[in-house]
Design a protein around this motif. Structure first.
Motif, PDB file in Angstrom:
ATOM      1  N   THR A 139       0.836  -1.205   0.000  1.00 58.17           N
ATOM      2  CA  THR A 139       0.000   0.000   0.000  1.00 58.17           C
ATOM      3  C   THR A 139       0.872   1.257   0.000  1.00 58.17           C
ATOM      4  O   THR A 139       0.558   2.231  -0.671  1.00 58.17           O
ATOM      5  N   VAL A 140       1.967   1.237   0.755  1.00 61.50           N
ATOM      6  CA  VAL A 140       2.839   2.424   0.734  1.00 61.50           C
ATOM      7  C   VAL A 140       3.757   2.436  -0.479  1.00 61.50           C
ATOM      8  O   VAL A 140       4.462   3.415  -0.709  1.00 61.50           O
ATOM      9  N   GLY A 141       3.745   1.345  -1.251  1.00 61.47           N
ATOM     10  CA  GLY A 141       4.536   1.298  -2.484  1.00 61.47           C
ATOM     11  C   GLY A 141       6.034   1.273  -2.221  1.00 61.47           C
ATOM     12  O   GLY A 141       6.812   1.847  -2.966  1.00 61.47           O
ATOM     13  N   LEU A 142       6.449   0.581  -1.164  1.00 69.70           N
ATOM     14  CA  LEU A 142       7.874   0.594  -0.810  1.00 69.70           C
ATOM     15  C   LEU A 142       8.613  -0.692  -1.176  1.00 69.70           C
ATOM     16  O   LEU A 142       9.801  -0.802  -0.912  1.00 69.70           O
ATOM     17  N   ARG A 143       7.905  -1.629  -1.794  1.00 76.32           N
ATOM     18  CA  ARG A 143       8.524  -2.940  -2.024  1.00 76.32           C
ATOM     19  C   ARG A 143       9.914  -2.837  -2.676  1.00 76.32           C
ATOM     20  O   ARG A 143      10.852  -3.467  -2.194  1.00 76.32           O
ATOM     21  N   PRO A 144      10.092  -2.016  -3.730  1.00 76.03           N
ATOM     22  CA  PRO A 144      11.425  -1.980  -4.357  1.00 76.03           C
ATOM     23  C   PRO A 144      12.493  -1.263  -3.525  1.00 76.03           C
ATOM     24  O   PRO A 144      13.655  -1.298  -3.890  1.00 76.03           O
TER      25      PRO A 144
END
Ligand SMILES: Nc1ncnc2c1ncn2[C@@H]1O[C@H](COP(=O)(O)OP(=O)(O)OP(=O)(O)O)[C@@H](O)[C@H]1O
Ligand SMILES: [Mg+2]
Length: 264
Positions: free
Chosen positions: A146-151
């Motif tokens: 959801t926060v878009g931090l995976r990478p």
């Protein structure tokens, strides 16, 4: 700091108190003595509804941070009652309060307060590690996506943009699934694009994950992401607004700049 003795009436939850993620009843708090006395909160009664995004606005010095700190158990009140869910904070001993803060409350501050030597992922899971709890992996994955931090999970804070760092701080607050998150000017140090990212994320955590968030902000366009706005002036709640737009919030805030504008 002493608490006022709770009256018999306060021993029972107020009607409907359980419907709120947090509430304050007749809360007052001042700083200093005699001539230097400042009343930061003046008989504030307010409930924060569950599963909603509430913004707190008002002029500088109106008591926003004080209200947030008192409701989050970071600061003691002079009189009145503060509850998180059904628990009366104003009755807890220090140790119980520390535990409740750790288990039930998430915090996001203007300064991201990340540990520079740890990676993004390590920062997110640090508070749970300290509490000796294992993160629920499924939930953690959902928060990270959801926060878009995976990478960016293996990067240290210095290798992340301001917006990404604040999203790490948001993920850290959400990771333990707190009952309520208090955020004081979470976008105060961000440019408008990064600020919009963080606000969009906070809003989706409320809409999609049922999180409860209270956010202090100066910015009408930030308040427009919220479901409700509370307006503080001189330590009192002087107005509320549902389903705010930036224009309506701005219009309301203009009233505070006029002489006597807070009196309504
Ligand atoms: N530790 C303190 N000692 C003395 N006075 C304080 C202290 N903290 C806050 N105050 C006073 O209490 C009042 C409310 O302060 P508070 O920080 O809650 O305002 P605020 O609405 O968060 O303002 P801002 O928008 O500038 O952050 C102000 O008059 C402030 O000067
Ligand atoms: Mg403040």
């Amino acid at each position: 700091m002493t608490y006022s003795a709770p009256s018999t009436a306060d021993a029972q939850p107020a009607p409907g108190a359980g419907d709120f993620a947090a509430s304050a009843e007749h809360v007052s708090k001042g700083y200093g003595r005699d001539d230097a006395r400042v009343v930061a909160l003046d008989d504030v009664t307010v409930g924060i509804p569950r599963g909603r995004f509430t913004a707190v606005m008002g002029p500088s010095g109106s008591g926003k941070s004080t209200l947030m700190h008192c409701m989050a158990g970071l600061d003691a009140v002079d009189s009145g009652v503060v509850r998180i869910g059904g628990t009366e904070l104003t009755r807890l001993k220090d140790k119980q309060l520390t535990r409740l803060r750790r288990d039930k409350i998430g915090f996001i501050f203007q300064a991201f307060n990340l540990v520079p030597t740890l990676t993004a992922l390590e920062n997110i899971t640090l508070p749970m590690g300290i509490a000796g709890r294992k993160p629920d992996q499924e939930w953690l994955d959902r928060v990270i996506d959801t926060v878009g931090l995976r990478p960016r999970l293996k990067h240290r804070p210095s290798e992340l943009s301001g917006g990404q760092q604040q999203r790490v701080a948001c993920a850290r607050a959400l990771a333990s699934r707190p009952d309520i998150i208090f955020a004081d000017e979470p976008t105060g140090n961000l440019d408008s694009r990064s600020g919009a990212e963080v606000l969009g994320f906070l809003r989706s955590s409320v809409r999609e994950m049922g999180q409860t968030i209270v956010m202090v902000t100066h910015d009408p366009s930030a308040a427009a992401y919220a479901d409700d706005v509370l307006f503080l002036s001189d330590g009192r709640i002087v107005d509320t607004m549902r389903e705010p737009t930036a224009e309506r919030v701005l219009e309301r805030m203009k009233g505070f700049d006029l002489p006597g504008g807070t009196a309504r």
